[in-house]
Scaffold this active site. Sequence first.
Site, mmCIF file in Angstrom:
data_model
loop_
_atom_site.group_PDB
_atom_site.id
_atom_site.type_symbol
_atom_site.label_atom_id
_atom_site.label_comp_id
_atom_site.label_asym_id
_atom_site.label_seq_id
_atom_site.Cartn_x
_atom_site.Cartn_y
_atom_site.Cartn_z
ATOM 1 N N ASP A 81 48.017 95.447 57.827
ATOM 2 C CA ASP A 81 47.436 95.711 56.514
ATOM 3 C C ASP A 81 47.381 94.409 55.715
ATOM 4 O OD1 ASP A 81 48.514 97.563 53.574
ATOM 5 O OD2 ASP A 81 46.491 97.186 54.350
ATOM 6 N N ASP A 103 42.027 89.958 55.646
ATOM 7 C CA ASP A 103 41.682 90.112 54.235
ATOM 8 C C ASP A 103 41.455 88.740 53.607
ATOM 9 O OD1 ASP A 103 43.275 91.528 51.243
ATOM 10 O OD2 ASP A 103 41.365 90.509 51.592
ATOM 11 N N HIS A 207 41.510 101.695 49.669
ATOM 12 C CA HIS A 207 42.856 101.160 49.416
ATOM 13 C C HIS A 207 43.372 101.737 48.100
ATOM 14 C CE1 HIS A 207 43.400 97.771 52.415
ATOM 15 N NE2 HIS A 207 42.216 98.270 52.705
ATOM 16 N N SER A 210 47.336 105.905 46.567
ATOM 17 C CA SER A 210 48.426 106.647 45.928
ATOM 18 C C SER A 210 48.079 106.881 44.470
ATOM 19 C CB SER A 210 49.739 105.846 45.991
ATOM 20 O OG SER A 210 50.182 105.761 47.308
HETATM 21 O O1 LIG Z 1 46.138 100.038 49.753
HETATM 22 C C1 LIG Z 1 47.281 100.176 50.135
HETATM 23 C C2 LIG Z 1 48.227 101.205 49.527
HETATM 24 O O2 LIG Z 1 48.034 101.314 48.126
HETATM 25 P P1 LIG Z 1 48.971 102.338 47.300
HETATM 26 O O3 LIG Z 1 50.362 101.777 47.327
HETATM 27 O O4 LIG Z 1 48.386 102.375 45.923
HETATM 28 O O5 LIG Z 1 48.908 103.665 48.000
HETATM 29 N N1 LIG Z 1 47.737 99.425 51.160
HETATM 30 O O6 LIG Z 1 46.943 98.491 51.750
HETATM 31 CA CA LIG Z 2 47.303 103.170 43.710
HETATM 32 NA NA NA Z 3 44.249 97.721 55.438
HETATM 33 ZN ZN LIG Z 4 45.558 97.768 50.289
#
Ligand SMILES: O=C(COP(=O)(O)O)NO
Ligand SMILES: [Ca+2]
Ligand code: NA
Ligand SMILES: [Zn+2]
Length: 283
Positions: A81, A103, A207, A210
């Site tokens: 990630d 990224d 992304h 949450s």
């Molecule tokens: O994008 C995310 C997670 O974002 P959150 O913590 O807001 O779920 N990870 O790459």
């Molecule tokens: Ca978020």
């Molecule tokens: Na990712």
């Molecule tokens: Zn992210």
Amino acid sequence: MLVTGIEILEKAHKEGYAVGAFNTSNLEITQAIVEAAEETKSPVIIQVSEGGLKYAGIETISAIVRTMAEKASVPIALHLDHGTDFNTVMKCLRNGWTSVMMDASKLPLEENIKVTKTVVQIAHGMGVSVEAEIGKIGGTEDNITVDEREAAMTDPEEALKFAKETGVDYLAIAIGTAHGPYKGEPKLDFDRLKKIKEMLNIPLVLHGASGVPEEAIKKAVSLGINKINIDTDIRQAFARRLRDLLEKDREVYDPRKILGPCKDAMKEVIKQKMILFGAAGKA
Ligand SMILES: O=C(COP(=O)(O)O)NO
Ligand SMILES: [Ca+2]
Ligand code: NA
Ligand SMILES: [Zn+2]
């Protein structure tokens, strides 16, 4: 079984559902993700950020995830990630990752294209699929802090040029989400999402999911989001259960009796996400 990211996301893209991509950095979070996937019969992407690699050690977290993924009855990909450092992406490829995110979204477009294209060529040569990011997703995540004001939404024309020139397998787009907890309600630009999906017709990644209301998630999935990144919600489920458990029981000291229930709390949150995303039953 351990599979590549594109094997999971190609099917999601074709059939119009989304797959959870959950961040891990240790044994218990990985257990929570795998158990949730088994219990809901969902494909799942287990992802590690650069901060997670530092915390756990690249070989160690790879061994934990790969061992559990290979034994699982559902398809699981191991994903990097927000790989912002080229050499880190290369080390993950060497350590058995089956999906990586290059990224380079902080670089100017042409430089983002250049480095992403290189990673795509190398990763594809090794049978690994690639995610990239175009536009800037706001918030704070591990070592990536993009001030909200700078968070620029993804331009559809740029996204099309980027996808064509890099050959990237799936694309993270900025349509109003931010990493970490939200202060107010996030406003997602669904028209922008619809346009990008129509133009690119590849799996798209959300992304900072949450804290996004369920209705907005459902709408984003209906418009073509196929990978949904969740980290903060899992961390908060862990911390809530930990505080509650230790307040209620001042005597307990066996880590298994403390971390086990926290694992269960994270698992319940993850199961609900898999059902919400439409991944449940798709394994
Ligand atoms: O994008 C995310 C997670 O974002 P959150 O913590 O807001 O779920 N990870 O790459
Ligand atoms: Ca978020
Ligand atoms: Na990712
Ligand atoms: Zn992210």
